[in-house]
Structures are given as structure tokens and as C-alpha cells.
Design a protein around this motif. Structure first.
Motif, PDB file in Angstrom:
ATOM      1  N   TYR A 160     -24.500 -18.023 -10.924  1.00  0.00           N
ATOM      2  CA  TYR A 160     -23.620 -16.859 -10.866  1.00  0.00           C
ATOM      3  C   TYR A 160     -24.348 -15.540 -11.087  1.00  0.00           C
ATOM      4  O   TYR A 160     -25.175 -15.414 -11.999  1.00  0.00           O
ATOM      5  N   GLU A 218     -22.774 -26.331 -20.569  1.00  0.00           N
ATOM      6  CA  GLU A 218     -21.933 -25.695 -21.592  1.00  0.00           C
ATOM      7  C   GLU A 218     -22.553 -24.387 -22.074  1.00  0.00           C
ATOM      8  O   GLU A 218     -21.832 -23.417 -22.344  1.00  0.00           O
ATOM      9  N   ALA A 254     -21.808 -21.888 -19.479  1.00  0.00           N
ATOM     10  CA  ALA A 254     -20.380 -21.586 -19.524  1.00  0.00           C
ATOM     11  C   ALA A 254     -20.056 -20.639 -20.682  1.00  0.00           C
ATOM     12  O   ALA A 254     -19.219 -19.740 -20.548  1.00  0.00           O
ATOM     13  N   THR A 255     -20.734 -20.828 -21.809  1.00  0.00           N
ATOM     14  CA  THR A 255     -20.509 -19.955 -22.960  1.00  0.00           C
ATOM     15  C   THR A 255     -20.872 -18.517 -22.632  1.00  0.00           C
ATOM     16  O   THR A 255     -20.159 -17.576 -23.013  1.00  0.00           O
ATOM     17  N   LEU A 265     -20.706 -17.069 -19.785  1.00  0.00           N
ATOM     18  CA  LEU A 265     -19.715 -16.520 -18.860  1.00  0.00           C
ATOM     19  C   LEU A 265     -18.289 -16.612 -19.399  1.00  0.00           C
ATOM     20  O   LEU A 265     -17.345 -16.219 -18.715  1.00  0.00           O
ATOM     21  N   GLN A 266     -18.154 -17.154 -20.620  1.00  0.00           N
ATOM     22  CA  GLN A 266     -16.835 -17.348 -21.231  1.00  0.00           C
ATOM     23  C   GLN A 266     -15.918 -18.161 -20.318  1.00  0.00           C
ATOM     24  O   GLN A 266     -14.776 -17.794 -20.050  1.00  0.00           O
ATOM     25  N   THR A 267     -16.467 -19.269 -19.855  1.00  0.00           N
ATOM     26  CA  THR A 267     -15.696 -20.155 -18.987  1.00  0.00           C
ATOM     27  C   THR A 267     -15.910 -21.591 -19.445  1.00  0.00           C
ATOM     28  O   THR A 267     -16.293 -21.835 -20.595  1.00  0.00           O
ATOM     29  N   ILE A 268     -15.664 -22.553 -18.573  1.00  0.00           N
ATOM     30  CA  ILE A 268     -15.763 -23.970 -18.894  1.00  0.00           C
ATOM     31  C   ILE A 268     -16.885 -24.599 -18.069  1.00  0.00           C
ATOM     32  O   ILE A 268     -17.212 -24.120 -16.984  1.00  0.00           O
ATOM     33  N   GLU A 276     -16.661 -25.244 -14.226  1.00  0.00           N
ATOM     34  CA  GLU A 276     -16.927 -24.167 -13.269  1.00  0.00           C
ATOM     35  C   GLU A 276     -18.408 -24.053 -12.956  1.00  0.00           C
ATOM     36  O   GLU A 276     -18.793 -23.722 -11.828  1.00  0.00           O
TER      37      GLU A 276
END
Length: 368
Positions: free
Chosen positions: A286, A342, A345-346, A348-351, A354
Motif C-alpha cells: 500500500y 499484522e 495492518a497495525t 495502516l490501522q486495519t486488519i 486486508e
């Protein structure tokens, strides 16, 4: 076979181990339906499906008929269940490629029955009950009437009854328990009317971890099968099966005050070396990770600097003695250092779902 320096490695032994751990966690009357939708959450739908079948799994869960067609053309003969409401354009493929599907509305029942009857086929369907997530399904008060419509419709067989939990991964389980109660009421109402589906299922990964005795005849693990628990600090025995690697493509020395990438968001505070890596947001890395992400080279974390490009990103390696071709790790282990989906994801503040599903099809998957 040609491959890129940017690639995914899938650990087949870890996948097999995760499947066994999940099976051992369930009661004897519950089988696993491996969720392989979205390219097996980015892990490779064909490869992961074959391994799951080798481990005794008989059902595979998909989201679109095109995924079922892909599996059938690859020689996969397991039962396939379409877990999103089928669109009219998908009905022919459902019949032709022997795909089971959820049912959420009267119109689909009528159209699917007509097409199945035309082809002299019987389609297995699962009546989906909206117990509170309000995304798909029929209202609980409509369950009996819809089930009666299905069983009286030529070409259809009511194979299952199902729902989906909205908060199974939450510490507060009250809403999940409320949904389960509504579902059980619907099941009992069907039984009272002499309608007995072959299967009933409610449980995603979080539910099967929390209430393994209550999730029915099928459990539907998704990301837990691939090594990530949806519930923090629980079921830690499972291990991530995916690693994402690339390699240093070029090196260039820049001076203090010079910039890197689009927008000049990175300005060097001192003379340094920039390594260019052939991976970008076109591969699933991303752009929102720009300026926040680190990668691992020879066991050491280095910052990704400047804006991530579609096909490349740049890394500040300082004065490190790193050569072209050296492995660069974004997810997985490199030396003694490790970074997980993970972790990304942290940032990007997502799961983690994704992160792994975003890894694009142009990134080769290598099974080891």
C-alpha cells in the motif's frame, strides 16, 4: 520457470499444521469448510485448495462463481459453496460447474429453479438467515416460508441453513449469543414444520475459536487457516504460512538535502545509500505505508523512504554493505528479524485480511 525477485512463499507444512490444529479444536460432528475466496486470502486459491483437500477437507468456500469455475478447471472436485448472494449472471455457471450457493431472496429461488430444471440438474442451496449483521439473508420471520419455497421448487435441494456473526471477534460476546439464539429459533421452526436441512453452519474463525461446540456441522475458518487468529492472544499455536520477499534491484548514493521518489516527501539528512526494490502498490504494498514501513535486509530493519510507487519502493540503507540481489523481506523472517501481516495492518490501522488479500496476482506464489 520464470519468476520475479518479488514473490510470495507459502509454507505448506504450516498450512497442514494449522488445518490439523483447527480440526482438533472442533467437536467430532463438525467438519471444516476451508474459505478460499479472494485467492485464498491472497495465499493462492488453487494451491491452498489442493492442500486442504489432501488434509481431508471436503468443502471449499468461495465468494463468486468465477472462483468456482477456476477451481473446477484446475481439477478440484470438492464441494464448493458460494457464500455471497448469487447474481443473475452467475446462475448458469453455478449449474454447469456444480456449485452450491446461499439463497437470500425469492427471485433467485425462482430463476435458479427455472434454469436448473431446464438443464435437468439439481442445485444444492443453503438458506441464509440475517440474524443481525444486516448484509445478506432473509429475515428470521421469513425463514419457514422461504424454506418451503425452496423444497417445493424443482431443481433445488435445501442442503443447508446458515448465518454469519457480526461480532464474533469482539470481547463482548452478547450480540453473537443473540444472533446464535435467533438462528437456533429459525432452525427449530424449520424442524417443527418437518424441514430438516442436511447441514447448518454459523461459524467463522472467531466463532469456531470461541464456541466450537455450537457452530454446527460446518466450520468456516478463513484467516485462521492461514495463520492469523482474529482474537488477540488466542489460538497462538497456528502459524502464518505466507512470506513476502523481494530483492535489491539497484543502489545509488545520494547527498544530504537530496530527495527520493514522487513529491520529494523524503529529504536526506545526511549522505546515504538508497536501495531500489521492485515491489510497489501494484503488487499490494500500500502507498499508505510510505514513510511508515520498514523492511528487513540481512536481519536488520531499514526504513522505506519516499512515496511507494506502483512498481518500486526505495529503502534507506545508510552505509550498510549490501549488494544488488540481496533478499528484502516485507512479511516473514529474515535472519533473526521478523515482520508479520499484522504488523503492516497495525501501521495502516486495519486488519491482516486486508494486507494478505491485497497481494496482487502478478506476484508469484511459490509453495514449499
Amino acid at each position: 520457470m520464470y519468476t520475479r525477485s518479488t514473490h510470495v512463499i507459502i509454507d505448506s507444512r504450516a498450512l497442514r499444521s494449522n488445518i490439523k490444529l483447527l480440526k482438533d479444536h472442533l467437536s467430532a460432528h463438525t467438519e471444516i469448510m476451508a474459505m478460499v475466496k479472494a485467492n485464498a486470502y491472497g495465499h493462492g486459491i488453487i494451491e491452498c485448495s489442493r492442500i486442504a483437500i489432501e488434509e481431508g477437507i471436503k468443502y471449499l468456500g468461495i465468494a463468486f462463481a468465477s472462483e468456482g469455475v477456476q477451481l473446477r478447471k484446475a481439477g478440484i472436485d470438492a464441494s464448493l459453496l458460494l457464500m455471497t448472494p448469487p447474481e443473475p449472471e452467475e446462475l448458469d455457471a453455478i449449474i454447469q460447474f456444480d456449485i452450491e450457493t446461499i439463497i437470500c431472496d425469492v427471485d433467485t429461488v425462482k430463476k435458479l429453479s427455472e434454469k436448473a430444471n431446464e438443464h435437468h440438474k439439481t442445485v444444492n442451496v443453503h438458506l441464509f438467515i440475517d440474524t443481525g449483521m444486516h448484509r445478506d439473508g432473509v429475515y428470521p420471520e421469513e425463514a419457514v416460508a422461504m424454506a418451503q419455497l425452496i423444497i417445493t421448487s424443482p431443481g433445488l435441494h435445501l442442503k443447508g441453513l446458515c448465518t454469519h456473526f457480526a461480532t464474533a471477534d469482539s470481547e463482548d460476546t452478547s450480540f453473537m449469543e443473540e444472533q446464535l439464539h435467533i438462528f437456533e429459533q429459525c432452525l427449530n421452526a424449520l424442524l417443527d414444520h418437518g424441514i430438516k436441512p442436511d447441514l447448518f453452519h454459523v461459524g467463522n474463525s472467531a466463532a469456531m475459536i470461541r464456541i466450537p461446540e455450537q457452530i454446527g456441522s460446518l466450520a468456516r475458518p478463513g484467516l485462521s487457516m492461514y495463520g492469523y487468529s482474529p482474537i488477540p492472544n488466542s489460538f497462538n499455536e497456528i502459524k502464518p504460512i505466507l512470506q513476502l520477499h523481494s530483492a535489491v534491484m539497484s543502489l545509488r548514493r545520494i547527498k544530504k538535502g537530496e530527495s527520493v521518489s514522487y513529491g520529494r516527501s523524503f529529504i536526506a539528512e545526511k549522505d546515504t545509500t538508497i536501495a531500489t526494490i521492485p515491489i510497489g502498490y501494484g503488487d499490494g504494498l500500500y502507498r499508505g505505508l510510505s514513510g511508515k514501513l520498514h523492511c528487513i535486509i540481512e536481519g536488520t530493519f531499514y526504513p522505506v523512504v519516499g512515496n511507494i510507487c506502483m512498481d518500486e519502493c526505495m529503502v534507506d540503507i545508510g552505509d550498510a554493505d549490501i549488494v544488488i540481489g540481496t533478499r528484502v523481506t516485507f512479511i516473514g523472517k529474515n535472519g533473526e528479524a521478523h515482520q508479520s501481516a499484522e504488523d503492516l495492518a497495525t501501521i495502516l490501522q486495519t486488519i491482516p485480511y486486508e494486507i494478505t488479500t491485497a497481494i496482487s496476482a502478478r506476484v508469484p506464489r511459490i509453495i514449499v
